[in-house]
Scaffold this motif. Structure first.
Motif, short mmCIF file in Angstrom:
data_model
loop_
_atom_site.label_atom_id
_atom_site.label_comp_id
_atom_site.label_asym_id
_atom_site.label_seq_id
_atom_site.Cartn_x
_atom_site.Cartn_y
_atom_site.Cartn_z
N GLY A 187 0.81 -1.23 0.00
CA GLY A 187 0.00 0.00 0.00
C GLY A 187 0.84 1.27 0.00
O GLY A 187 0.28 2.38 -0.02
N GLY A 188 2.14 1.11 0.01
CA GLY A 188 3.02 2.28 0.13
C GLY A 188 2.84 3.34 -0.93
O GLY A 188 2.98 4.53 -0.68
N GLU A 189 2.49 2.89 -2.13
CA GLU A 189 2.39 3.83 -3.26
C GLU A 189 1.14 4.71 -3.20
O GLU A 189 1.00 5.64 -3.99
CB GLU A 189 2.39 3.03 -4.58
N TYR A 190 0.23 4.43 -2.30
CA TYR A 190 -1.02 5.19 -2.26
C TYR A 190 -0.99 6.37 -1.29
O TYR A 190 -1.90 7.20 -1.30
CB TYR A 190 -2.19 4.26 -1.90
N LEU A 191 0.01 6.42 -0.44
CA LEU A 191 0.11 7.54 0.50
C LEU A 191 1.58 7.70 0.88
O LEU A 191 2.13 6.88 1.62
CB LEU A 191 -0.76 7.27 1.74
N HIS A 215 1.39 12.91 -1.05
CA HIS A 215 0.72 12.44 -2.27
C HIS A 215 -0.19 11.29 -1.85
O HIS A 215 0.27 10.33 -1.24
CB HIS A 215 1.75 11.95 -3.29
N GLN A 216 -1.45 11.41 -2.16
CA GLN A 216 -2.39 10.38 -1.70
C GLN A 216 -3.39 10.00 -2.78
O GLN A 216 -3.96 10.86 -3.43
CB GLN A 216 -3.15 10.89 -0.47
N ASP A 217 -3.61 8.70 -2.93
CA ASP A 217 -4.74 8.21 -3.71
C ASP A 217 -5.84 7.94 -2.69
O ASP A 217 -5.92 6.88 -2.07
CB ASP A 217 -4.34 6.93 -4.46
N GLY A 218 -6.66 8.96 -2.50
CA GLY A 218 -7.65 8.94 -1.41
C GLY A 218 -8.58 7.76 -1.44
O GLY A 218 -8.88 7.15 -0.41
N GLN A 219 -9.04 7.41 -2.64
CA GLN A 219 -10.03 6.32 -2.72
C GLN A 219 -9.42 4.98 -2.32
O GLN A 219 -10.07 4.17 -1.66
CB GLN A 219 -10.57 6.24 -4.14
N GLN A 220 -8.17 4.73 -2.77
CA GLN A 220 -7.50 3.48 -2.40
C GLN A 220 -7.34 3.39 -0.89
O GLN A 220 -7.61 2.35 -0.27
CB GLN A 220 -6.12 3.39 -3.07
N VAL A 221 -6.85 4.47 -0.29
CA VAL A 221 -6.62 4.47 1.15
C VAL A 221 -7.95 4.32 1.90
O VAL A 221 -8.05 3.59 2.88
CB VAL A 221 -5.88 5.76 1.61
N PHE A 222 -8.94 4.97 1.38
CA PHE A 222 -10.28 4.91 2.00
C PHE A 222 -10.79 3.47 2.05
O PHE A 222 -11.23 2.98 3.08
CB PHE A 222 -11.25 5.79 1.19
N LYS A 223 -10.67 2.78 0.90
CA LYS A 223 -11.17 1.39 0.83
C LYS A 223 -10.41 0.48 1.80
O LYS A 223 -11.00 -0.33 2.51
CB LYS A 223 -11.02 0.85 -0.61
N TYR A 224 -9.09 0.64 1.81
CA TYR A 224 -8.28 -0.17 2.72
C TYR A 224 -8.66 0.13 4.17
O TYR A 224 -8.83 -0.80 4.99
CB TYR A 224 -6.79 0.11 2.49
N ALA A 225 -8.81 1.42 4.47
CA ALA A 225 -9.08 1.82 5.86
C ALA A 225 -10.41 1.25 6.34
O ALA A 225 -10.50 0.72 7.46
CB ALA A 225 -9.07 3.35 5.96
N GLY A 314 -2.83 3.51 8.60
CA GLY A 314 -2.04 4.63 8.11
C GLY A 314 -1.17 4.28 6.93
O GLY A 314 -1.20 3.15 6.42
N ALA A 315 -0.39 5.28 6.51
CA ALA A 315 0.51 5.11 5.38
C ALA A 315 1.43 3.93 5.64
O ALA A 315 1.85 3.68 6.77
CB ALA A 315 1.32 6.38 5.17
N GLY A 316 1.72 3.22 4.57
CA GLY A 316 2.62 2.06 4.70
C GLY A 316 2.28 0.88 3.82
O GLY A 316 3.10 0.47 3.04
N TYR A 317 1.09 0.28 3.89
CA TYR A 317 0.09 0.52 4.92
C TYR A 317 0.55 0.01 6.29
O TYR A 317 1.28 -0.99 6.37
CB TYR A 317 -1.23 -0.17 4.59
N THR A 318 0.03 0.66 7.31
CA THR A 318 0.18 0.16 8.67
C THR A 318 -1.22 0.06 9.26
O THR A 318 -2.11 0.83 8.90
CB THR A 318 0.99 1.16 9.53
N ALA A 319 -1.40 -0.87 10.16
CA ALA A 319 -2.70 -0.99 10.84
C ALA A 319 -2.46 -1.51 12.25
O ALA A 319 -1.44 -2.18 12.50
CB ALA A 319 -3.62 -1.93 10.08
N GLY A 320 -3.36 -1.19 13.13
CA GLY A 320 -3.18 -1.66 14.50
C GLY A 320 -4.44 -1.53 15.32
O GLY A 320 -5.36 -0.77 14.99
N ALA A 321 -4.47 -2.31 16.39
CA ALA A 321 -5.57 -2.22 17.35
C ALA A 321 -5.01 -2.53 18.73
O ALA A 321 -4.00 -3.23 18.85
CB ALA A 321 -6.68 -3.21 17.00
N ALA A 322 -5.64 -2.00 19.75
CA ALA A 322 -5.22 -2.30 21.12
C ALA A 322 -6.43 -2.23 22.04
O ALA A 322 -7.38 -1.48 21.79
CB ALA A 322 -4.15 -1.31 21.59
N LEU A 323 -6.37 -3.05 23.08
CA LEU A 323 -7.40 -3.04 24.12
C LEU A 323 -6.76 -2.54 25.41
O LEU A 323 -5.70 -3.04 25.81
CB LEU A 323 -7.92 -4.46 24.36
#
Ligand code: UT7
Length: 328
Positions: A187-191, A215-225, A314-323
């Motif tokens: 996903g790095g190329e989208y943001l 530089h962002q491809d908003g729609q791609q990032v949106f879908k992933y998010a 986020g950009a990278g892509y990176t993703a995370g969750a915590a409790l």
């Protein structure tokens, strides 16, 4: 024993950039921005103000709130994509400014997931017993890398900082209970920010071609998010045999109100448990989670004993969750 959050601090610069201001800068409208993003205004740092300056204010608030001196901090971790300079690290600058005379530390880059990654990294030093007080900071001056001629990005971002103090908890019942992080470099190329690093060092050409901006491809990032925020939240709940009804507060990264609402709806979490403050801050990248946490405490959603679900993409892509079971 767990790593427990024992104080939080936040700072946003006083200058506010409203949607009406942006209407005068690019071809956009207040209604488009509010409908498509949920943002009404964002804070913007004044000339000469850098990420370490915002971080300084947030760290001072943490120390004051906990009533401890800067010399008691053993490590400082700074998440940012807008460091004051490529080096030295912003952690070193914060260490000096705040007077963290006995701390070591470093910067961590994970886009909008940076704060959660820094929080979990910091918590490991508590869990191993290596340290008893770790300061975790998220700070970004996004306005410095925002092209105010690009309406697709300039309406989204804002500046801010936040910090948490981590200490060992007295019991296993409170503190950071679990985390789940993942990265996907495809996903790095989208943001990204194309120039300024070793791949494309600064030159007159890179500046002329506006390559030092987001530089962002908003729609791609949106879908992933939308997909990933849900998946990772669901997975961490399942792993802990929890139901959404067990969650007292859902604090997601604030990138777009529609992403947050879609995630909350798919999870089936009641809207009054979801913290949304993107309307006032925009996307402050590494600062959204502490800013949202501070608001959750302020409005009474988050209290001692509350079970918090954090989720980020986020950009990278990176993703995370915590409790987190709130300790104070
Ligand atoms: O935290 C890091 C991760 N970042 C994100 O999560 C951002 C994810 N993406 C988004 O939030 C959204 O994609 C945006 C807010 C960036 C854009 O919203 P969208 O609904 O995806 O809009 P779009 O890119 O599909 O553009 C729709 C239309 C286009 O016009 P045409 O081609 O249909 O004529 C754009 O040119 O809206 C236009 N547009 C705007 N119009 C008015 C784009 N930006 C603006 C604007 N004002 N500011």
């Amino acid at each position: 024993m767990r790593a427990s959050i024992t104080a939080i601090g936040c700072y946003t610069p006083p200058k506010i950039l409203t949607n009406a201001d942006l209407e005068r800068m690019v071809e956009t409208s207040d209604s488009w921005i509010r409908e498509r993003t949920g943002i009404s205004e964002r804070h913007i740092a004044g000339a000469g103000v850098a990420s370490s300056d915002l971080a300084y204010e947030a760290c001072r608030e943490v120390l004051a709130q906990r009533g401890v001196g800067p010399e008691t901090i053993e490590a400082v971790l700074v998440a940012t994509v807008t460091p004051d300079m490529l080096f030295p690290s912003t952690a070193c600058l914060v260490q000096k400014k705040v007077g963290l005379t006995k701390a070591w530390g470093f910067d961590l880059s994970a886009g909008c997931s940076g704060f959660l990654y820094a929080l979990i990294t910091g918590s490991q030093f508590i869990l191993t017993g290596a340290h008893r007080r770790v300061l975790v900071v998220g700070t970004d001056v996004m306005s410095r890398i925002t092209n105010y001629q690009d309406r697709a990005t300039c309406v989204i971002f804002g500046d801010g900082a936040g910090a948490f103090l981590l200490e060992p908890s007295d019991s296993d019942a409170v503190g950071i209970l679990d985390y789940m992080h993942e990265i996907d470099g495809s996903g790095g190329e989208y943001l990204y920010m194309p120039a300024g690093g070793s791949r494309m060092p600064p030159s007159a050409e890179t500046v002329a071609n506006k390559m030092h901006y987001i530089h962002q491809d908003g729609q791609q990032v949106f879908k992933y998010a939308v997909r990933k925020m849900f998946e990772i939240s669901k997975s961490i709940l399942e792993r802990n045999s929890l139901n959404v009804n067990d969650i007292d507060v859902f604090i997601p990264h604030q990138a777009n109100r529609r992403i947050i609402e879609a995630t909350a709806e798919r999870l089936g979490i009641a809207s009054d448990k979801v913290l949304i403050n993107i309307d006032r801050y925009g996307n402050t990248t590494a600062a959204t989670l502490p800013l949202a946490t501070a608001d959750a405490v302020r409005c009474g959603k988050l209290k001692k004993g509350s079970l918090v679900l954090y989720a980020t993409v986020g950009a990278g892509y990176t993703a995370g969750a915590a409790l987190v079971r709130w300790a104070y």
